[in-house]
Write a protein that holds these residues in place. Structure first.
Motif, PDB file in Angstrom:
ATOM      1  N   ASP A 188      54.828  30.974  40.303  1.00  0.00           N
ATOM      2  CA  ASP A 188      53.525  30.696  39.939  1.00  0.00           C
ATOM      3  C   ASP A 188      52.960  31.949  40.566  1.00  0.00           C
ATOM      4  O   ASP A 188      52.639  31.908  41.732  1.00  0.00           O
ATOM      5  CB  ASP A 188      53.066  29.256  40.629  1.00  0.00           C
ATOM      6  CG  ASP A 188      53.637  28.277  39.919  1.00  0.00           C
ATOM      7  OD1 ASP A 188      53.520  27.989  38.631  1.00  0.00           O
ATOM      8  OD2 ASP A 188      54.200  27.397  40.713  1.00  0.00           O
ATOM      9  N   LYS A 231      49.674  34.179  41.096  1.00  0.00           N
ATOM     10  CA  LYS A 231      48.104  33.996  40.799  1.00  0.00           C
ATOM     11  C   LYS A 231      47.468  35.409  40.958  1.00  0.00           C
ATOM     12  O   LYS A 231      47.567  36.148  42.083  1.00  0.00           O
ATOM     13  CB  LYS A 231      47.420  32.922  41.903  1.00  0.00           C
ATOM     14  CG  LYS A 231      47.980  31.599  41.859  1.00  0.00           C
ATOM     15  CD  LYS A 231      47.199  30.763  42.667  1.00  0.00           C
ATOM     16  CE  LYS A 231      47.759  29.355  42.748  1.00  0.00           C
ATOM     17  NZ  LYS A 231      48.071  28.623  41.412  1.00  0.00           N
ATOM     18  N   LYS A 250      44.397  37.930  40.923  1.00  0.00           N
ATOM     19  CA  LYS A 250      43.087  38.186  41.248  1.00  0.00           C
ATOM     20  C   LYS A 250      42.691  39.512  40.457  1.00  0.00           C
ATOM     21  O   LYS A 250      42.934  40.702  40.636  1.00  0.00           O
ATOM     22  CB  LYS A 250      42.890  38.703  42.825  1.00  0.00           C
ATOM     23  CG  LYS A 250      41.493  38.557  43.153  1.00  0.00           C
ATOM     24  CD  LYS A 250      41.270  38.749  44.609  1.00  0.00           C
ATOM     25  CE  LYS A 250      39.665  38.969  45.080  1.00  0.00           C
ATOM     26  NZ  LYS A 250      39.713  38.907  46.384  1.00  0.00           N
ATOM     27  N   ASN A 256      54.356  30.932  35.459  1.00  0.00           N
ATOM     28  CA  ASN A 256      53.344  30.744  35.262  1.00  0.00           C
ATOM     29  C   ASN A 256      52.208  31.581  35.697  1.00  0.00           C
ATOM     30  O   ASN A 256      52.241  31.943  37.068  1.00  0.00           O
ATOM     31  CB  ASN A 256      52.875  29.343  35.666  1.00  0.00           C
ATOM     32  CG  ASN A 256      53.610  27.890  35.089  1.00  0.00           C
ATOM     33  OD1 ASN A 256      53.631  28.071  33.888  1.00  0.00           O
ATOM     34  ND2 ASN A 256      54.170  27.470  35.887  1.00  0.00           N
ATOM     35  N   TRP A 257      51.600  32.248  35.097  1.00  0.00           N
ATOM     36  CA  TRP A 257      50.478  33.389  35.619  1.00  0.00           C
ATOM     37  C   TRP A 257      49.139  32.764  35.151  1.00  0.00           C
ATOM     38  O   TRP A 257      48.742  32.608  34.219  1.00  0.00           O
ATOM     39  CB  TRP A 257      50.827  34.659  35.072  1.00  0.00           C
ATOM     40  CG  TRP A 257      52.288  35.404  35.462  1.00  0.00           C
ATOM     41  CD1 TRP A 257      53.429  34.859  35.406  1.00  0.00           C
ATOM     42  CD2 TRP A 257      52.420  36.940  35.645  1.00  0.00           C
ATOM     43  NE1 TRP A 257      54.477  35.715  35.847  1.00  0.00           N
ATOM     44  CE2 TRP A 257      53.570  37.076  35.781  1.00  0.00           C
ATOM     45  CE3 TRP A 257      51.385  37.895  35.669  1.00  0.00           C
ATOM     46  CZ2 TRP A 257      54.113  38.031  36.088  1.00  0.00           C
ATOM     47  CZ3 TRP A 257      52.011  39.117  36.058  1.00  0.00           C
ATOM     48  CH2 TRP A 257      53.530  39.239  36.344  1.00  0.00           C
ATOM     49  N   THR A 258      48.313  32.874  36.289  1.00  0.00           N
ATOM     50  CA  THR A 258      46.995  32.489  36.211  1.00  0.00           C
ATOM     51  C   THR A 258      46.179  33.295  36.965  1.00  0.00           C
ATOM     52  O   THR A 258      46.468  34.152  37.965  1.00  0.00           O
ATOM     53  CB  THR A 258      46.921  30.887  36.671  1.00  0.00           C
ATOM     54  OG1 THR A 258      47.075  30.711  37.962  1.00  0.00           O
ATOM     55  CG2 THR A 258      47.638  29.922  35.892  1.00  0.00           C
ATOM     56  N   ARG A 259      44.876  33.133  36.479  1.00  0.00           N
ATOM     57  CA  ARG A 259      43.725  33.982  37.402  1.00  0.00           C
ATOM     58  C   ARG A 259      43.471  33.193  38.867  1.00  0.00           C
ATOM     59  O   ARG A 259      43.269  32.163  38.519  1.00  0.00           O
ATOM     60  CB  ARG A 259      42.533  34.259  36.537  1.00  0.00           C
ATOM     61  CG  ARG A 259      41.383  34.971  37.217  1.00  0.00           C
ATOM     62  CD  ARG A 259      40.035  34.971  36.339  1.00  0.00           C
ATOM     63  NE  ARG A 259      40.366  35.062  34.852  1.00  0.00           N
ATOM     64  CZ  ARG A 259      40.554  35.984  33.950  1.00  0.00           C
ATOM     65  NH1 ARG A 259      40.183  37.208  34.911  1.00  0.00           N
ATOM     66  NH2 ARG A 259      40.868  35.821  32.764  1.00  0.00           N
ATOM     67  N   ALA A 260      43.490  33.940  39.840  1.00  0.00           N
ATOM     68  CA  ALA A 260      43.213  33.470  41.115  1.00  0.00           C
ATOM     69  C   ALA A 260      41.792  33.088  41.316  1.00  0.00           C
ATOM     70  O   ALA A 260      40.933  33.608  40.625  1.00  0.00           O
ATOM     71  CB  ALA A 260      43.567  34.478  42.205  1.00  0.00           C
TER      72      ALA A 260
END
Length: 59
Positions: free
Chosen positions: A16, A18, A20, A55-59
């Motif tokens: 995972d 996150k 920025k 899973n890559w998401t914006r922090a």
């Protein structure tokens, strides 16, 4: 030594990440794909048949 019923290797790895950044979701996806292509740890796990969930998401 140890329990012979337990596999001595990874079956599944979850990542995972996150990120920025102010970049778009498309640019994050592009970075993820390029990282998967070049990362020796990711490549080794995939080559060994490990189920890698990333899973890559914006922090």
């Amino acid at each position: 030594m140890g329990n012979t019923d337990v596999h001595p290797y990874f079956e599944k790895v979850s990542v995972d990440a996150k990120i920025k950044t102010t970049e778009s979701e498309a640019r994050i996806k592009e970075l993820q794909e390029k990282t998967h292509h070049r990362c020796p740890v990711y490549k080794t796990l995939k080559a060994a048949g490990v189920d890698v969930i990333s899973n890559w998401t914006r922090a």
